[in-house]
Design a protein around this motif. Sequence first.
Motif, mmCIF file in Angstrom:
data_model
loop_
_atom_site.group_PDB
_atom_site.id
_atom_site.type_symbol
_atom_site.label_atom_id
_atom_site.label_comp_id
_atom_site.label_asym_id
_atom_site.label_seq_id
_atom_site.Cartn_x
_atom_site.Cartn_y
_atom_site.Cartn_z
ATOM 1 N N HIS A 12 8.466 128.811 79.980
ATOM 2 C CA HIS A 12 9.817 128.242 79.838
ATOM 3 C C HIS A 12 10.754 129.278 80.440
ATOM 4 O O HIS A 12 10.778 130.419 79.994
ATOM 5 N N GLU A 268 24.312 119.293 74.010
ATOM 6 C CA GLU A 268 23.222 120.218 73.669
ATOM 7 C C GLU A 268 23.376 121.593 74.319
ATOM 8 O O GLU A 268 22.895 122.587 73.796
ATOM 9 N N VAL A 296 13.301 121.968 64.978
ATOM 10 C CA VAL A 296 12.389 121.119 65.760
ATOM 11 C C VAL A 296 11.583 120.220 64.815
ATOM 12 O O VAL A 296 11.472 119.017 65.044
ATOM 13 N N SER A 297 11.046 120.781 63.740
ATOM 14 C CA SER A 297 10.154 119.992 62.876
ATOM 15 C C SER A 297 10.926 119.059 61.938
ATOM 16 O O SER A 297 10.464 117.964 61.639
ATOM 17 N N PRO A 300 16.392 117.312 65.187
ATOM 18 C CA PRO A 300 16.191 116.543 66.421
ATOM 19 C C PRO A 300 15.882 117.369 67.668
ATOM 20 O O PRO A 300 15.742 116.798 68.747
ATOM 21 N N LEU A 301 15.801 118.714 67.554
ATOM 22 C CA LEU A 301 15.634 119.513 68.771
ATOM 23 C C LEU A 301 14.198 119.443 69.288
ATOM 24 O O LEU A 301 13.246 119.435 68.513
ATOM 25 N N SER A 302 14.056 119.427 70.607
ATOM 26 C CA SER A 302 12.737 119.571 71.218
ATOM 27 C C SER A 302 12.424 121.061 71.246
ATOM 28 O O SER A 302 13.337 121.897 71.185
ATOM 29 N N PRO A 303 11.149 121.447 71.369
ATOM 30 C CA PRO A 303 10.834 122.874 71.493
ATOM 31 C C PRO A 303 11.549 123.502 72.686
ATOM 32 O O PRO A 303 12.010 124.647 72.617
ATOM 33 N N GLU A 304 11.681 122.742 73.774
ATOM 34 C CA GLU A 304 12.332 123.265 74.979
ATOM 35 C C GLU A 304 13.812 123.593 74.707
ATOM 36 O O GLU A 304 14.316 124.636 75.108
ATOM 37 N N LEU A 305 14.477 122.671 74.005
ATOM 38 C CA LEU A 305 15.897 122.861 73.715
ATOM 39 C C LEU A 305 16.111 124.007 72.721
ATOM 40 O O LEU A 305 17.054 124.801 72.859
ATOM 41 N N LYS A 348 4.765 125.412 71.549
ATOM 42 C CA LYS A 348 5.612 124.221 71.404
ATOM 43 C C LYS A 348 5.078 123.327 70.279
ATOM 44 O O LYS A 348 5.841 122.808 69.461
ATOM 45 N N ARG A 352 6.757 122.041 66.667
ATOM 46 C CA ARG A 352 6.829 120.627 66.264
ATOM 47 C C ARG A 352 6.283 120.432 64.854
ATOM 48 O O ARG A 352 6.753 119.592 64.101
#
Length: 389
Positions: A12, A268, A296-297, A300-305, A348, A352
């Motif tokens: 990343h 974001e 993330v878990s 609403p965030l993705s691991p990338e964000l 990642k 999650r």
Amino acid sequence: MSIAVVRIGSSHTGDLAGTPLDGDALVLEDERIAWIGTSEEVRPADHRLVVDAAGAGVVPGFIDSHVHVTFGDYTPRQQTVGFLESYLHGGMTRAISASEVHVPGRPTDPAGVKALAVAAERCFRSYRPGGVTVHAGSVILEPGLTDADFAELRQAGVWLAKAGFGAFPDPMGYVPVVQAARQAGLVVMCHTGGGSIPGSQRAIGAEALLAMQPDVAGHVNGGPTAMSDEDNQRVVLEGGDMALQLVQAGNLRSAIDIAHLALEHHQEHRLLLASDTPTGTGMIPLALLRTMAELVSLGPLSPELALAAVTGSVARVYDLPAGRLALGAPADLLVLDAPVGSVAKDWKGALRLGDLPAVAVALTAGELRFARSRNTPPPSRPVTVVHPA
Ligand SMILES: [Zn+2]
């Protein structure tokens, strides 16, 4: 001599999209990222050290934008020595001071707050505890500071300011001082929500924040007491470019609410994740990893964000060259993996599931700081460091 990192898995580069490296190997030289390519092209004998990531991920070192540094590697609030070095073992390679407000007996007059900021900034210029870069010297905004004071501070190398601990009877009193500090080129963070410690200021809500327009709404999810849901909405919708700093030592429900609002309204890029420690909440070396895993878990965030919010987004807001994997960028990076025993396949996947990724290796300023964090579990993959010579 250089250090090579090979057989990189899920990388990343620090941007919002989580763009991976253009290759699976990189070389660090003279404190910078000097080369990016493929593992086949790397000749181990050309390097002082070779880090074999064995398929684990590589990401920029984390930048914590809310750390309560004082002087040295010591926090008076929790009477702990060596906390910055310990935070490195949670992935923090760079710390940004949230003002030296925890210095016992700290001054409150203009001459005193200026001297404190200048001294702190100077003390951390070349002092890197454990290898962590510390951006210290955040002037505490107090009544009486003038345009000339801010110009003098800027001239002396101070570029950070903090609103929220001054002796202003009303939060609106900060408005002209925050504007003067920003005008002089300082990056201003403002306390948000209820008062943090006995004797500290009254609550700062959306109305005062929107009037002040600081660069960063510090602990916008409370430190530790949150604003109302209506105020969260106002700050996200009406706050312009104001960064939204979500912290570990805040209100988790509010952090999730603000993260949802930011995504829903395409804001974001304004999200930063930070620790707001050491404070009354504690000294938390894994604060950034915990905040990422929670948002993330459960959020609403993705691991990338989430990763961007502790790397590239922080660098953008504070105008730092770090927080990204690119040619010429500072050689601050981490090897991350799913922790041993996790059902996740990589860092990642761990986020999650709410597991904290393992920090397998940390490199800062082009030097190996450790191969195995002492604070996270070990990685799933057999990450190794080889001395070819
Ligand atoms: Zn704080």
